[in-house]
Design a protein around this motif. Sequence first.
Motif, PDB file in Angstrom:
ATOM      1  N   ILE A   1     -59.578  18.767 -22.459  1.00 43.98           N
ATOM      2  CA  ILE A   1     -58.406  18.805 -23.336  1.00 43.98           C
ATOM      3  C   ILE A   1     -57.408  17.812 -22.756  1.00 43.98           C
ATOM      4  O   ILE A   1     -57.440  17.530 -21.549  1.00 43.98           O
ATOM      5  N   ASP A   2     -56.537  17.263 -23.594  1.00 49.93           N
ATOM      6  CA  ASP A   2     -55.587  16.255 -23.142  1.00 49.93           C
ATOM      7  C   ASP A   2     -54.467  16.930 -22.348  1.00 49.93           C
ATOM      8  O   ASP A   2     -53.533  17.496 -22.924  1.00 49.93           O
ATOM      9  N   THR A   3     -54.544  16.841 -21.028  1.00 44.88           N
ATOM     10  CA  THR A   3     -53.568  17.515 -20.171  1.00 44.88           C
ATOM     11  C   THR A   3     -52.247  16.756 -20.084  1.00 44.88           C
ATOM     12  O   THR A   3     -51.308  17.227 -19.431  1.00 44.88           O
ATOM     13  N   ASP A   4     -52.148  15.587 -20.722  1.00 48.63           N
ATOM     14  CA  ASP A   4     -50.848  14.931 -20.843  1.00 48.63           C
ATOM     15  C   ASP A   4     -49.952  15.709 -21.809  1.00 48.63           C
ATOM     16  O   ASP A   4     -48.727  15.568 -21.773  1.00 48.63           O
ATOM     17  N   TYR A   5     -50.582  16.520 -22.667  1.00 51.87           N
ATOM     18  CA  TYR A   5     -49.821  17.264 -23.666  1.00 51.87           C
ATOM     19  C   TYR A   5     -49.958  18.773 -23.509  1.00 51.87           C
ATOM     20  O   TYR A   5     -49.013  19.509 -23.803  1.00 51.87           O
ATOM     21  N   PHE A   6     -51.136  19.231 -23.085  1.00 48.15           N
ATOM     22  CA  PHE A   6     -51.402  20.671 -23.057  1.00 48.15           C
ATOM     23  C   PHE A   6     -51.573  21.161 -21.622  1.00 48.15           C
ATOM     24  O   PHE A   6     -52.254  20.519 -20.820  1.00 48.15           O
ATOM     25  N   ASN A   7     -50.992  22.310 -21.328  1.00 48.71           N
ATOM     26  CA  ASN A   7     -51.183  22.936 -20.031  1.00 48.71           C
ATOM     27  C   ASN A   7     -52.480  23.734 -20.059  1.00 48.71           C
ATOM     28  O   ASN A   7     -52.668  24.604 -20.910  1.00 48.71           O
ATOM     29  N   GLN A   8     -53.378  23.426 -19.127  1.00 45.82           N
ATOM     30  CA  GLN A   8     -54.672  24.100 -19.086  1.00 45.82           C
ATOM     31  C   GLN A   8     -54.893  24.676 -17.688  1.00 45.82           C
ATOM     32  O   GLN A   8     -55.115  23.935 -16.732  1.00 45.82           O
ATOM     33  N   PRO A   9     -54.838  26.001 -17.538  1.00 47.04           N
ATOM     34  CA  PRO A   9     -55.032  26.614 -16.215  1.00 47.04           C
ATOM     35  C   PRO A   9     -56.499  26.610 -15.802  1.00 47.04           C
ATOM     36  O   PRO A   9     -57.398  26.364 -16.622  1.00 47.04           O
ATOM     37  N   LEU A  10     -56.722  26.890 -14.544  1.00 47.62           N
ATOM     38  CA  LEU A  10     -58.056  27.120 -14.001  1.00 47.62           C
ATOM     39  C   LEU A  10     -58.192  28.599 -13.643  1.00 47.62           C
ATOM     40  O   LEU A  10     -57.201  29.324 -13.508  1.00 47.62           O
ATOM     41  N   GLY A  11     -59.435  29.026 -13.479  1.00 50.84           N
ATOM     42  CA  GLY A  11     -59.663  30.384 -13.021  1.00 50.84           C
ATOM     43  C   GLY A  11     -59.098  30.588 -11.616  1.00 50.84           C
ATOM     44  O   GLY A  11     -59.045  29.651 -10.817  1.00 50.84           O
ATOM     45  N   GLY A  12     -58.678  31.837 -11.313  1.00 55.73           N
ATOM     46  CA  GLY A  12     -58.033  32.118 -10.031  1.00 55.73           C
ATOM     47  C   GLY A  12     -59.028  32.507  -8.953  1.00 55.73           C
ATOM     48  O   GLY A  12     -59.631  33.593  -9.020  1.00 55.73           O
ATOM     49  N   SER A  13     -59.195  31.656  -7.969  1.00 50.08           N
ATOM     50  CA  SER A  13     -60.150  31.956  -6.884  1.00 50.08           C
ATOM     51  C   SER A  13     -59.703  33.166  -6.072  1.00 50.08           C
ATOM     52  O   SER A  13     -60.532  33.897  -5.508  1.00 50.08           O
ATOM     53  N   LYS A  14     -58.392  33.407  -6.021  1.00 48.68           N
ATOM     54  CA  LYS A  14     -57.886  34.532  -5.229  1.00 48.68           C
ATOM     55  C   LYS A  14     -58.268  35.877  -5.801  1.00 48.68           C
ATOM     56  O   LYS A  14     -58.262  36.893  -5.101  1.00 48.68           O
ATOM     57  N   ILE A  15     -58.582  35.909  -7.088  1.00 51.40           N
ATOM     58  CA  ILE A  15     -58.990  37.186  -7.699  1.00 51.40           C
ATOM     59  C   ILE A  15     -60.482  37.161  -8.040  1.00 51.40           C
ATOM     60  O   ILE A  15     -60.947  37.924  -8.880  1.00 51.40           O
ATOM     61  N   GLY A  16     -61.205  36.247  -7.376  1.00 54.48           N
ATOM     62  CA  GLY A  16     -62.656  36.227  -7.509  1.00 54.48           C
ATOM     63  C   GLY A  16     -63.181  35.481  -8.722  1.00 54.48           C
ATOM     64  O   GLY A  16     -64.368  35.601  -9.050  1.00 54.48           O
ATOM     65  N   GLU A  17     -62.322  34.705  -9.371  1.00 56.17           N
ATOM     66  CA  GLU A  17     -62.766  33.955 -10.540  1.00 56.17           C
ATOM     67  C   GLU A  17     -63.261  32.567 -10.132  1.00 56.17           C
ATOM     68  O   GLU A  17     -62.833  31.995  -9.109  1.00 56.17           O
ATOM     69  N   ARG A  18     -64.152  32.032 -10.936  1.00 56.65           N
ATOM     70  CA  ARG A  18     -64.559  30.641 -10.798  1.00 56.65           C
ATOM     71  C   ARG A  18     -63.516  29.747 -11.484  1.00 56.65           C
ATOM     72  O   ARG A  18     -62.742  30.216 -12.320  1.00 56.65           O
TER      73      ARG A  18
END
Length: 769
Positions: A429-446
């Motif tokens: 997705i175009d991150t110049d315009y849209f905020n795209q999170p990643l999964g949280g490694s601290k809670i065991g997510e990829r």
Amino acid sequence: MIKYLVLIITCLGSQLFAQENNKHLSATIIGSGSPKFNTERSGPSVLIAYKNTQILVDMGNGTQANLNKNNTKIKAIDGFLFTHHHLDHNEEFTPIFIQSLLGGNSIIVAGPKPTATMVDNILSIYEEDIAYRLSKSGRSISDVKTNFTAKDLTGNTPFYIGDIKITYTAVNHAIATFAYRFDAGKESIVISGDLTYSESLPILANNADYLIMDAGGAIELGEQRNAAKSNNNRKSTKSREKAHVNLAESSQMAKEANVKNLVLSHFNFTYVDQEATTVEIRKNYSGTIIYGEDLMSLPLKQNSTTSKHSSLKDNYPIVDTNVQGFYSDTEEISRPSAGDSFYGQDDNYTGNQPLYTDNGDGTISDNVTGLMWEQDMGTKLTLEEATQKAKNAKLGSYSDWRVPTIKELYSLIQFTGKVKGATAIEMFIDTDYFNQPLGGSKIGEREIDAQTWSSTVYVGKTMRTDATIFGVNFVDGRIKGYPKYNPKTGADNKMYFRLVRGNTDYGKNNFIDNGDGTVSDYATGLMWQKTDDGMGKDWEEALRYAENIELGSHSDWRLPNAKELQSIVDYTRSPQTTHSAAINPVFEATQIKDPDGNPGQYPFYWTSTTHLDGQNPSAHAVYVAFGEAQGQMNGRLMDVHGAGAQRSDPKSGNKQDYPQYFGPQGDVRYVYNYVRSVRDINHTENTETIPEESVQTTEHAPQNRQRDNSQGLKTAAPSFKKMLTNMDVNKDGKIAKSEAKGKLKENFDQRDKNNDGYITEEELIRRNR
């Protein structure tokens, strides 16, 4: 022998069909722009056609892309003419000429000096490359040299290409320049080329039906200026010092020639102030004025399907995947040409390029689809929470937010993304315009555990019993069905949601069975192969099949990209519920057996889009599952992603080794997937010529016309309407300073007469007199 007779009859039939549909001399403005790069206007180029003869005049930047959009094969063009040898008029001649050579057709190349020398130099410089490409079909340069004639035109002796008579004359410009007249039947079209006032042009263009003229002096919409600087003294020293006409000169020559239609082209800006320009032209010329645009067809035509399909016509534009590169089944490669291995992949074709506007209020406008998006998704929610959030949202001062459908959501995906297993590299997705999170490694997510849900509920079940919602993973570039409830706790699962508003028709198809093995979707402007190919192919074979199929009197088919193919998924259907593929019943889909040998499954279908994932990111291509997206888990085959999922397979492999199972959910890999070819609907088809007497107002572009059954033909609003539509991001009927572009932005304060920070329609068209 029968096979060859059928081929001959088919070819003859195609020729007769082409002749019948080109019985009028026509001109298509392939490019209406100038040396200035402009995404809306390609460089100067015009295609002349009559019966089965086609002639291309000038070949500026973007010519090849627009020929493709016009469904014109380079190998079918019979002549290439130059008005003059400025770069903006011949920039794309070299690749076009070489493609024509490879096509093996007989052609004439002509123009002022040094046309013949230029052709000789191309053959010399690219001799090895041309020889290499010809060798693939067992030919050499000597085999094709007799297929073309290149000549420098001198004097004014007419000549013919096919049934088209061509007359030419020298006109005044910075270098040697010709204007051309084309006569066929009782119709005539003249192309002026670049020029200042030339006494020879009115003689050449005498009583012509159309004069396509250098648009020098045309007034840009939004430009702050006094009355146009006109000088009817056409032989003034000042005008002779320039390279291009002014409006007084062009209108005077049109008047002297007594042409029926004056067509302005070669604009160095996008939007024309048609009202202001027309006022100046009317001082001399009283005939029809047409403002040229890319792919405009002359004589003026109207799509006869407008009234029949207008409710959804073009309301579902497909945004291009934004792929920027070429790949084999093992590595990144240089751009393949027609006839090469792996030709026809995604980046060989250019669609509606992504174009966004950051509104500065937490919203992003998609200028292609007409959808407005929430920029930041916030925290993960259940579907019910997201639905309630949409009802309560006042983002950007709007209250009509909704949870997007899977088709709306998928419009945002871009396959410039890259992933390696569960590790994110570049977002889809175009991150110049849209905020795209990643999964949280601290809670065991990829990292890839940051999926975005849609409102589209799968009509079947995944994992045998799970109620499922479709979502797009913008971290790994896939569509998948996700369980609505946690299988262990029964609680509602939570995902990210990106709210949307606007264009409520987006994603709604408008299929028409053409009765010739093709289906048109008037919502997207795409035509589809009604029945699939009926046999699994690897990716290279799929590309080759789609490029070479001839169907419905068309030969410009291609393998669809990922977003084009996903546009025809019917998410109300599935093998579990309707005992059919997830596609509208107007189509026919081959039924196959699943890996366990059970009937009732439907194929995965290849797209032309490479999916950059894994150890070798070049090796996988996108497919869309129109049957169940199955996987093998704990030794049991089941639907793990849902019919309508988008995944990817290796592009090649030993056929006997597949199907296989891959990944944590044991995704079925067929590798030998099926094909449903696509092409752009030719907008010159199913058309009718607009009678000249029905044209009520002459100063507006013909393709902006629409049919009004109660009043005959009516002319749409002038081009300031188009400018308002393009700039008015929040659709409040006026343009804020933050929305203004180009000249309008530069002169905003002068236009904003009441100093309220907005420009209204009235202020936009007002100019100092």
